[in-house]
Design an enzyme around this catalytic site. Structure first.
Site, PDB file in Angstrom:
ATOM      1  N   LYS A  35     -15.007   8.904  -1.930  1.00 27.51           N
ATOM      2  CA  LYS A  35     -14.805   7.632  -2.692  1.00 27.51           C
ATOM      3  C   LYS A  35     -13.913   6.836  -1.729  1.00 27.51           C
ATOM      4  O   LYS A  35     -13.094   7.621  -1.546  1.00 27.51           O
ATOM      5  CB  LYS A  35     -14.819   6.608  -3.878  1.00 27.51           C
ATOM      6  CG  LYS A  35     -13.521   7.098  -4.590  1.00 27.51           C
ATOM      7  CD  LYS A  35     -13.437   6.191  -6.242  1.00 27.51           C
ATOM      8  CE  LYS A  35     -12.734   6.922  -6.696  1.00 27.51           C
ATOM      9  NZ  LYS A  35     -12.082   6.123  -7.932  1.00 27.51           N
ATOM     10  N   TYR A 260      13.165  -5.695  13.549  1.00 32.56           N
ATOM     11  CA  TYR A 260      13.161  -7.177  12.252  1.00 32.56           C
ATOM     12  C   TYR A 260      14.569  -7.484  11.477  1.00 32.56           C
ATOM     13  O   TYR A 260      14.579  -6.271  10.184  1.00 32.56           O
ATOM     14  CB  TYR A 260      11.900  -7.090  11.696  1.00 32.56           C
ATOM     15  CG  TYR A 260      10.827  -7.386  12.958  1.00 32.56           C
ATOM     16  CD1 TYR A 260      10.964  -8.927  13.148  1.00 32.56           C
ATOM     17  CD2 TYR A 260       9.549  -6.790  12.928  1.00 32.56           C
ATOM     18  CE1 TYR A 260       9.564  -8.965  14.524  1.00 32.56           C
ATOM     19  CE2 TYR A 260       8.950  -6.787  13.732  1.00 32.56           C
ATOM     20  CZ  TYR A 260       8.747  -8.270  14.636  1.00 32.56           C
ATOM     21  OH  TYR A 260       7.163  -8.448  15.230  1.00 32.56           O
TER      22      TYR A 260
END
Length: 364
Positions: A35, A260
């Site tokens: 999964k 940043y």
């Protein structure tokens, strides 16, 4: 491929880890949990390799995941771990010949209404104490009575899930094990006796019984479910090597700011590399200055903030240049477990973070 980032997946490591499951749970059938895109490793790549390794079934979390496996041509049974989410899914699930995990009354009613006369194959999920999914054991007598009305149904057995198997000494494990054993002991003779309880942590840490089916997930990918321990400590081999390259190199002087927010400033001359990897690929944004990486086979650390498509690494004391390889995590680099511990998360999450835009590549 123009952007030099890739998640390399080792076929030999997957084979090896299936062997560890067999050694830890001898005689059991293996339901390989793939999964969440095989915990981020890429189900389209991992599932066929696991099939080659001889697993007996696959387990998924949704009908869409099951459809993608069927499209690969895999012959093993596929188990839908939470069963259908709507009545409309039952017909397609049965057409795909999925094994359903039925855990509440609505699902049982959907089956009765849509597949009562048709063949249906499923597990009954019992709540042994986790209180997430599953019937209360006291409801099983009524459920067994309802099963007898549908002779075409095949109920493999009971399934449950342990809440604390990663802490093997926790007495709650034994409470759940005992509750499940009592449910198995009182099982109806319509059930085929193919019960399932344990996941990776329980396979590795708890004694039997392991029943018919074991459900390894994380350990198949070479990762440890235990805090403070790596997969290698458990005899596992890491499947993932998440790699990229240096796409720019800069020489900074004292006082220069980086990235940043100007979140990092050079205290002196520094050589800095820019790597094609960022939080848009699933690399954690919280992995700020000081997070280990490997550049051209040499250990170093990240600098400043991680941006969407790029991050910075310190090259000051390295022999490295433009185009050199970078290992972000996994085999030949920082372990997934060590990075998870640093970031106060778990290896499951770091694997699942890797985005679909990162190509998966099979390697030996």
């Amino acid at each position: 491929m123009s952007r030099p980032i890739v998640a390399q997946i080792s076929a030999s490591a997957l084979h090896h880890n299936v062997g560890v499951v067999r050694a830890r749970a001898p005689g059991c059938r293996i339901m390989a949990v793939v999964k969440a895109d095989a915990y981020g490793h890429g189900a389209a790549l991992c599932a066929p390799v696991l099939g080659e390794a001889g697993v007996d079934a696959f387990a998924v979390a949704s009908l869409e995941e099951a459809q993608r496996l069927r499209a690969l041509g895999l012959e093993q049974p596929i188990v839908l771990l939470a069963g259908p989410f709507a009545a409309e899914e039952v017909d397609l699930a049965l057409a795909l010949q999925l094994i359903l995990v039925v855990h509440d009354w609505r699902q049982l009613q959907w089956l009765e209404a849509r597949a009562g006369a048709a063949a249906a194959l499923f597990f009954l999920k019992v709540d042994s104490g986790m209180h997430r999914l599953g019937f209360d054991p006291s409801a099983l007598t009524e459920i067994y009575a309802r099963l007898r009305a549908f002779p075409a149904w095949r109920v493999l057995g009971l399934m449950s899930h342990l809440a604390r198997p990663d802490t093997s000494a926790d007495p709650y494990n034994q409470r759940q094990i005992d509750a499940f054993a009592a449910a198995v002991e009182g099982a109806d003779d319509r059930l085929e006796g193919q019960h399932s309880l344990v996941n990776s942590a329980a396979i590795l840490a708890l004694p039997g019984p392991h029943y018919t089916w074991v459900r390894p997930g994380l350990m198949l990918y070479g990762l440890s479910p235990f805090s403070g321990r790596a997969g290698a400590d458990l005899g596992l081999q890491p499947v993932l090597s998440w790699r990229s390259k240096l796409i720019a190199v800069h020489d900074l002087v004292a006082g220069d700011w980086l990235g940043y927010g100007a979140a990092w400033q050079a205290a002196g001359p520094r050589r800095v590399g820019v790597v094609a990897a960022g939080y848009g690929d699933g690399y954690p944004r919280g992995a700020g200055t000081g997070t280990p990486v490997q550049v051209a086979g040499q250990p170093t650390v990240t600098l400043g903030r991680v941006s969407m498509d790029m991050l910075f690494v310190d090259l000051t004391d390295l022999r490295a240049d433009l185009g050199d390889p970078v290992v972000l995590m996994g085999s030949a680099g920082p372990s997934v477990e060590s990075l998870a511990e640093r970031l106060d998360t778990i290896p499951y999450e770091l694997g699942c973070r890797i985005q679909a835009r990162v190509p998966r590549e099979r390697v030996p």
